[in-house]
Design an enzyme around this catalytic site. Structure first.
Site, PDB file in Angstrom:
ATOM      1  CG  LEU A  44       2.235  -3.763   4.995  1.00  0.00           C
ATOM      2  CD1 LEU A  44       0.789  -3.667   5.477  1.00  0.00           C
ATOM      3  CD2 LEU A  44       2.288  -4.372   3.606  1.00  0.00           C
ATOM      4  CG  ASP A  45       6.806   0.280   0.939  1.00  0.00           C
ATOM      5  OD1 ASP A  45       7.715   0.135   1.785  1.00  0.00           O
ATOM      6  OD2 ASP A  45       6.890  -0.122  -0.240  1.00  0.00           O
TER       7      ASP A  45
END
Length: 266
Positions: A44-45
């Site tokens: 996930l960013d």
């Protein structure tokens, strides 16, 4: 004093906090549990929060299965502004007026992204070309072009448009970039858009499982091992088979082994 790395096995459903990379969250959790071997199942960013399954020990062998699983996100899309990264962390490229008509078309336009679609990943992404992540090429000033690829979006629902914000939940397959959906959605509306916030709600097959905060893991340290799910929890959608001693030996040697799937409960 450092921790002794032990053969810890299982899956931790981490609720990744805002502002840290998936790998940073993984390493902090690994240290807290004193695990020798660990991996995550699709990053996930830093901008995103939510479910990040972490695999420890023997569970790292099934990380690839979870990487390809169906996922569901809650997204907030900001209309009227396109950015270099397709999210709020990028530089502004253009601003446009957002009209009531555009807001009214939001649900219908988002519905066009459901199904097997062609999508161009963001240039600021971890995808690699010739072994180099695209974001490194983009940051160095190189002209980066990403080829389109096919992804699958199963559902986009709970769409609410207010002001310059559109919120929605998106259920999709592996490799789908929600940032790209936000960017292309804004382009179709004619006002530009970027992703303002993103939370991963679940990863199949953990739809009904609770997440654990990184803060809790760090606070309880080795006691957090009690929060690990067994490997079998990640294999719920697969059929099981039983091997006798002879077949098990041949299977471990990589030899073809006849087997019959066991009936599933239900």
């Amino acid at each position: 004093m450092g921790r002794v790395s032990d053969p810890v096995h299982g899956v931790l459903l981490l609720d990744k906090p805002l502002g840290v990379s998936s790998n940073h969250a993984l390493q902090r959790a690994r240290f807290a549990l004193g695990a020798a071997k660990a991996g995550h199942t699709g990053s996930l960013d830093p901008l995103a929060t939510g479910m990040l399954p972490l695999c420890f020990g023997e569970a790292t062998k099934i990380a690839g299965l979870l990487l390809g699983s169906r996922k569901r996100y809650a997204a907030e899309i900001v209309l009227g502004a396109a950015t270099t990264t397709d999210d709020r962390e990028g530089e502004m490229l253009a601003r446009s007026e957002v009209t009531a008509a555009m807001r009214g078309q939001s649900a219908a336009v988002l519905a066009e992204f459901v199904g097997c679609i062609r999508q161009r990943p963001p240039i600021y992404s971890a995808l690699k070309q010739q072994g180099v992540p695209l974001y490194r090429r983009a940051r160095s000033g190189e002209a980066v072009e990403t080829p389109e690829r096919e992804v699958e979006v199963f559902a986009i629902d709970r769409v609410v448009a207010e002001g310059d914000r559109v919120s929605a939940e998106i259920e999709c397959g592996s490799g789908t970039y929600i940032r790209s959906i936000a960017r292309d959605f804004g382009a179709r509306l004619g006002c530009g858009a970027h992703l303002g916030a993103l939370r991963r709600l679940w990863v199949d097959p953990f739809q009904d499982r609770a997440m654990v905060s990184l803060e809790r893991v760090l606070e309880h340290g080795l006691d957090s091992r009690a929060l690990l799910l067994p490997l079998s929890s990640a294999l719920a959608r697969f059929s099981a088979t039983r091997l006798d001693a002879g077949d098990a030996f041949r299977f471990r040697q990589g030899q073809p082994t006849p087997c019959t799937a066991m009936p599933t409960a239900g």
